[in-house]
Enzyme design. Structure first.
Site, PDB file in Angstrom:
ATOM      1  N   CYS A 252       0.786  -1.184   0.137  1.00 31.76           N
ATOM      2  CA  CYS A 252      -0.039   0.060   0.067  1.00 31.76           C
ATOM      3  C   CYS A 252       1.039   1.120  -0.070  1.00 31.76           C
ATOM      4  O   CYS A 252       1.368   1.721   0.890  1.00 31.76           O
ATOM      5  CB  CYS A 252      -0.931  -0.034   1.037  1.00 31.76           C
ATOM      6  SG  CYS A 252      -2.174  -1.282   1.043  1.00 31.76           S
ATOM      7  N   ALA A 254       1.606   4.666  -1.476  1.00 35.99           N
ATOM      8  CA  ALA A 254       1.478   6.177  -1.727  1.00 35.99           C
ATOM      9  C   ALA A 254       1.528   6.844  -0.381  1.00 35.99           C
ATOM     10  O   ALA A 254       0.892   6.355   0.519  1.00 35.99           O
ATOM     11  CB  ALA A 254       0.288   6.302  -2.568  1.00 35.99           C
ATOM     12  N   PRO A 255       2.231   7.825  -0.262  1.00 36.55           N
ATOM     13  CA  PRO A 255       2.804   8.737  -1.455  1.00 36.55           C
ATOM     14  C   PRO A 255       4.300   8.184  -1.663  1.00 36.55           C
ATOM     15  O   PRO A 255       5.195   8.577  -2.191  1.00 36.55           O
ATOM     16  CB  PRO A 255       2.998  10.008  -0.703  1.00 36.55           C
ATOM     17  CG  PRO A 255       2.772   9.947   0.565  1.00 36.55           C
ATOM     18  CD  PRO A 255       1.988   8.628   0.905  1.00 36.55           C
ATOM     19  N   GLY A 256       4.916   6.861  -1.073  1.00 36.50           N
ATOM     20  CA  GLY A 256       6.115   6.508  -1.420  1.00 36.50           C
ATOM     21  C   GLY A 256       7.012   6.662  -0.588  1.00 36.50           C
ATOM     22  O   GLY A 256       8.280   6.525  -0.803  1.00 36.50           O
ATOM     23  N   GLY A 257       6.873   7.231   0.872  1.00 30.96           N
ATOM     24  CA  GLY A 257       7.751   7.456   1.916  1.00 30.96           C
ATOM     25  C   GLY A 257       8.673   6.443   2.213  1.00 30.96           C
ATOM     26  O   GLY A 257       9.770   6.362   2.134  1.00 30.96           O
ATOM     27  N   LYS A 258       8.081   5.296   2.587  1.00 30.01           N
ATOM     28  CA  LYS A 258       8.611   4.083   3.202  1.00 30.01           C
ATOM     29  C   LYS A 258       9.466   3.401   2.169  1.00 30.01           C
ATOM     30  O   LYS A 258      10.390   2.854   2.202  1.00 30.01           O
ATOM     31  CB  LYS A 258       7.461   3.286   3.987  1.00 30.01           C
ATOM     32  CG  LYS A 258       7.043   3.986   5.074  1.00 30.01           C
ATOM     33  CD  LYS A 258       5.975   2.969   6.088  1.00 30.01           C
ATOM     34  CE  LYS A 258       5.415   3.943   6.964  1.00 30.01           C
ATOM     35  NZ  LYS A 258       4.429   4.607   6.521  1.00 30.01           N
ATOM     36  N   ASP A 302      -5.867  -3.231  -6.773  1.00 31.59           N
ATOM     37  CA  ASP A 302      -5.759  -3.552  -5.197  1.00 31.59           C
ATOM     38  C   ASP A 302      -4.963  -4.692  -4.577  1.00 31.59           C
ATOM     39  O   ASP A 302      -5.057  -5.485  -5.393  1.00 31.59           O
ATOM     40  CB  ASP A 302      -7.595  -3.947  -5.204  1.00 31.59           C
ATOM     41  CG  ASP A 302      -7.735  -4.353  -3.919  1.00 31.59           C
ATOM     42  OD1 ASP A 302      -7.015  -4.861  -3.122  1.00 31.59           O
ATOM     43  OD2 ASP A 302      -8.852  -4.713  -3.407  1.00 31.59           O
ATOM     44  N   ASP A 321       1.696  -1.595   4.827  1.00 29.04           N
ATOM     45  CA  ASP A 321       1.454  -0.223   5.408  1.00 29.04           C
ATOM     46  C   ASP A 321       0.070  -0.039   5.506  1.00 29.04           C
ATOM     47  O   ASP A 321      -0.573   0.505   4.514  1.00 29.04           O
ATOM     48  CB  ASP A 321       2.069   0.912   4.999  1.00 29.04           C
ATOM     49  CG  ASP A 321       2.252   2.071   5.924  1.00 29.04           C
ATOM     50  OD1 ASP A 321       1.701   1.999   7.101  1.00 29.04           O
ATOM     51  OD2 ASP A 321       2.742   3.086   5.392  1.00 29.04           O
ATOM     52  N   CYS A 374      -0.703   3.551  11.165  1.00 29.93           N
ATOM     53  CA  CYS A 374      -0.440   4.706  12.184  1.00 29.93           C
ATOM     54  C   CYS A 374      -1.895   5.044  12.923  1.00 29.93           C
ATOM     55  O   CYS A 374      -2.510   6.043  12.918  1.00 29.93           O
ATOM     56  CB  CYS A 374      -0.367   6.096  11.219  1.00 29.93           C
ATOM     57  SG  CYS A 374      -1.320   6.364   9.844  1.00 29.93           S
TER      58      CYS A 374
HETATM   59  C1  SAM Z   1      -0.966   4.368   5.174  1.00 32.20           C
HETATM   60  S1  SAM Z   1      -1.049   4.837   3.461  1.00 32.20           S
HETATM   61  C2  SAM Z   1       0.680   4.383   2.760  1.00 32.20           C
HETATM   62  C3  SAM Z   1       1.758   5.109   3.350  1.00 32.20           C
HETATM   63  C4  SAM Z   1       3.157   4.786   2.357  1.00 32.20           C
HETATM   64  N1  SAM Z   1       3.345   3.394   2.692  1.00 32.20           N
HETATM   65  C5  SAM Z   1       4.117   5.765   2.601  1.00 32.20           C
HETATM   66  O1  SAM Z   1       5.053   5.457   3.359  1.00 32.20           O
HETATM   67  O2  SAM Z   1       4.090   6.966   2.278  1.00 32.20           O
HETATM   68  C6  SAM Z   1      -2.084   3.545   2.564  1.00 32.20           C
HETATM   69  C7  SAM Z   1      -2.109   3.728   1.162  1.00 32.20           C
HETATM   70  O3  SAM Z   1      -2.750   2.489   0.763  1.00 32.20           O
HETATM   71  C8  SAM Z   1      -3.519   2.762  -0.100  1.00 32.20           C
HETATM   72  N2  SAM Z   1      -4.699   1.680  -0.244  1.00 32.20           N
HETATM   73  C9  SAM Z   1      -5.860   1.325   0.619  1.00 32.20           C
HETATM   74  N3  SAM Z   1      -6.220   0.203   0.215  1.00 32.20           N
HETATM   75  C10 SAM Z   1      -5.332  -0.304  -0.826  1.00 32.20           C
HETATM   76  C11 SAM Z   1      -5.550  -1.585  -1.335  1.00 32.20           C
HETATM   77  N4  SAM Z   1      -6.308  -2.611  -1.210  1.00 32.20           N
HETATM   78  N5  SAM Z   1      -4.400  -2.043  -2.336  1.00 32.20           N
HETATM   79  C12 SAM Z   1      -3.501  -1.273  -2.690  1.00 32.20           C
HETATM   80  N6  SAM Z   1      -3.477   0.048  -2.058  1.00 32.20           N
HETATM   81  C13 SAM Z   1      -4.555   0.474  -1.124  1.00 32.20           C
HETATM   82  C14 SAM Z   1      -4.256   4.071   0.067  1.00 32.20           C
HETATM   83  O4  SAM Z   1      -4.818   4.585  -1.021  1.00 32.20           O
HETATM   84  C15 SAM Z   1      -3.030   4.814   0.765  1.00 32.20           C
HETATM   85  O5  SAM Z   1      -2.443   5.242  -0.271  1.00 32.20           O
END
Ligand code: SAM
Length: 437
Positions: A252, A254-258, A302, A321, A374
């Site tokens: 999961c 975006a925005p790609g920090g981790k 997904d 995440d 988080c």
């Molecule tokens: C907590 S954020 C991730 C932050 C990211 N790991 C970072 O460190 O920048 C969760 C992300 O998961 C995406 N998301 C939610 N459900 C998802 C799914 N079933 N499959 C893929 N991405 C999903 C959301 O759109 C969101 O961008």
């Protein structure tokens, strides 16, 4: 700055109606001409969201009868007015006059007398009213009652600390790009005007500085030397125990920090795949990777629907995440307190368990999956992990050894404010090899 106050009221009105503060600010702020007006509106909106539950109760004391639904903009303007008197350095007379004048911009000139009376009554009875507000937990801690009750149950010794931290201003934390500079080298490029507040030993590339700067003014930002990221979020890449040659999934992303941090600290990975289901947010991953000069295979899908994006080769490391309530990052997103509802937590927990169960088969034997949220609600954290472990005999916890956070039955919880970090939950799972392999 009359127009500014009316605009702030429109933003608060939209947030009360379920829109995110970040999105509203992006839409509305360009309507203002000066940077000063923009900063003023932003400060009011963050402040009103932070203290919404206090201000709203205060307003109920000051109104003879509740506002009609069609006057929700005026209701928001009254909160904007009260917040200025309660917490901003605007002189009282200016706050009252300009807020009264803002009724014209909302085409609600009939409300001038009402706004004037409410704000003046607050000024007259301020001390008594503030004492009264501290008599109810909802207004005292400025959180919804269901949230306070959940925190009291989950964190009997720490709930108050959590709620107070949620209402504080977040620190400005950075991650130095290890591929380009060491933290010590980067520190030398910072202006003497920026005080370095924290250097967390477990984070070789993390630091917190004050005051915050617009990213464009951060030395080396455009050259990819540094990114803005909270310290607790930086533990993900550290605790993934990466090594050269590994195949890594960020499920999961975006925005790609981790994701960027993973790529920064282990340049010799075999392959890194990132999945994100929101097409708009895919752009943010691309922007970050381009700025940092990093690469990953990006899939818009997904993550749980593995047949649509997986090439069938197992991963040595999976970072999940998971989408969550974001209850650990309320300092940064105070609108979460208005947007989240109690019933969301059970829905999120179901989604988290579904993601975890769908991704587990993609992990290689002896591979590690790091589950992160988080959130500070145990329903999204250890309770998800407990349900998952009960159903998967090939999964076991791989305890994270650290002095950070509270060790839970499964995983560990960092509460907001600990070492100046956001609230995060981490659990590391290992896949036990099958007997016949
Ligand atoms: C907590 S954020 C991730 C932050 C990211 N790991 C970072 O460190 O920048 C969760 C992300 O998961 C995406 N998301 C939610 N459900 C998802 C799914 N079933 N499959 C893929 N991405 C999903 C959301 O759109 C969101 O961008």
């Amino acid at each position: 700055m009359t127009a500014a106050r009316a605009l702030a009221a429109s933003i608060i009105d939209a947030v009360s109606d379920g829109q995110s503060l970040t999105e509203c600010l992006e839409t509305f702020l360009p309507r203002l001409k000066t940077a000063k007006d923009k900063a003023f509106v932003q400060a009011i909106c963050y402040g009103v969201c932070r203290f919404y539950f206090r201000l709203d109760v205060l307003l109920s004391y000051l109104l003879e009868k509740p506002m009609k639904a069609k006057d929700s903009d005026l209701h928001a303007l009254l909160l904007v007015g009260l917040y200025q008197l309660m917490a901003m350095r605007v002189p009282d007379y200016a706050a009252v006059t300009e807020t009264v004048n803002a009724t014209d911009d909302l085409n609600k000139a009939w409300g001038r007398g009402l706004v004037n009376a409410v704000l003046r009554r607050y000024l007259r009875d301020k001390e008594k009213l503030e004492t009264q507000l501290d008599e109810e937990v909802e207004s005292q801690y400025s959180h919804p009652l269901w949230w306070i009750t959940s925190m009291q149950q989950a964190w009997p010794d720490d709930w108050e600390k959590i709620l107070i931290a949620n209402n504080s201003h977040p620190p400005f934390s950075l991650r130095v790009n290890a591929r380009k500079k060491s933290r010590d080298e980067y520190l030398k490029t910072l202006s003497s005007l920026n005080e370095v507040i924290d250097i967390i030993p477990e984070l070789p590339s993390g630091l917190t500085i004050s005051p915050a700067l617009p990213v464009e003014e951060l030395p080396g930002f455009m050259q990819g030397q540094v990114s803005v990221q909270d310290g607790a979020a930086q533990l993900a890449a550290t605790w993934l125990a990466l090594a050269p040659g590994m195949r890594v999934l960020d499920a999961c992303g975006a925005p790609g920090g981790k994701l960027a941090h993973i790529l920064e600290i282990e340049p010799a990975l075999d392959k890194v795949i990132v999945v994100e289901k929101d097409l708009k947010r895919i752009e943010s991953i691309k922007e970050n990777l381009t700025r940092l000069e990093l690469n990953a295979d990006i899939h818009c899908a997904d993550a749980a629907d593995v047949n649509t994006w997986w090439d069938g080769k197992p991963f040595d490391r999976i970072l999940l995440d998971a989408p969550c309530s974001a209850s650990g990052v309320v300092r940064r997103h105070p609108d979460i307190k208005l947007l989240r509802e109690q019933r969301d937590i059970a829905k999120l927990a179901k989604e988290q368990l579904h993601l975890l169960s769908s991704l587990w088969p993609l992990l290689s034997e002896n591979g590690i999956l790091l589950y992160v949220t988080c959130s500070v609600f145990p329903q999204e954290n250890e309770q998800v992990l407990k349900a998952f472990l009960a159903a998967h005999s090939d999964a076991q916890e791989d305890k994270i050894i650290t002095s950070i956070g509270f060790s839970r039955e499964i995983g560990l919880q960092i509460l907001p404010g600990e070492l100046n970090m956001d609230g995060f939950y981490y659990a590391r799972l290992k896949k036990i090899p099958s007997l016949n392999s």
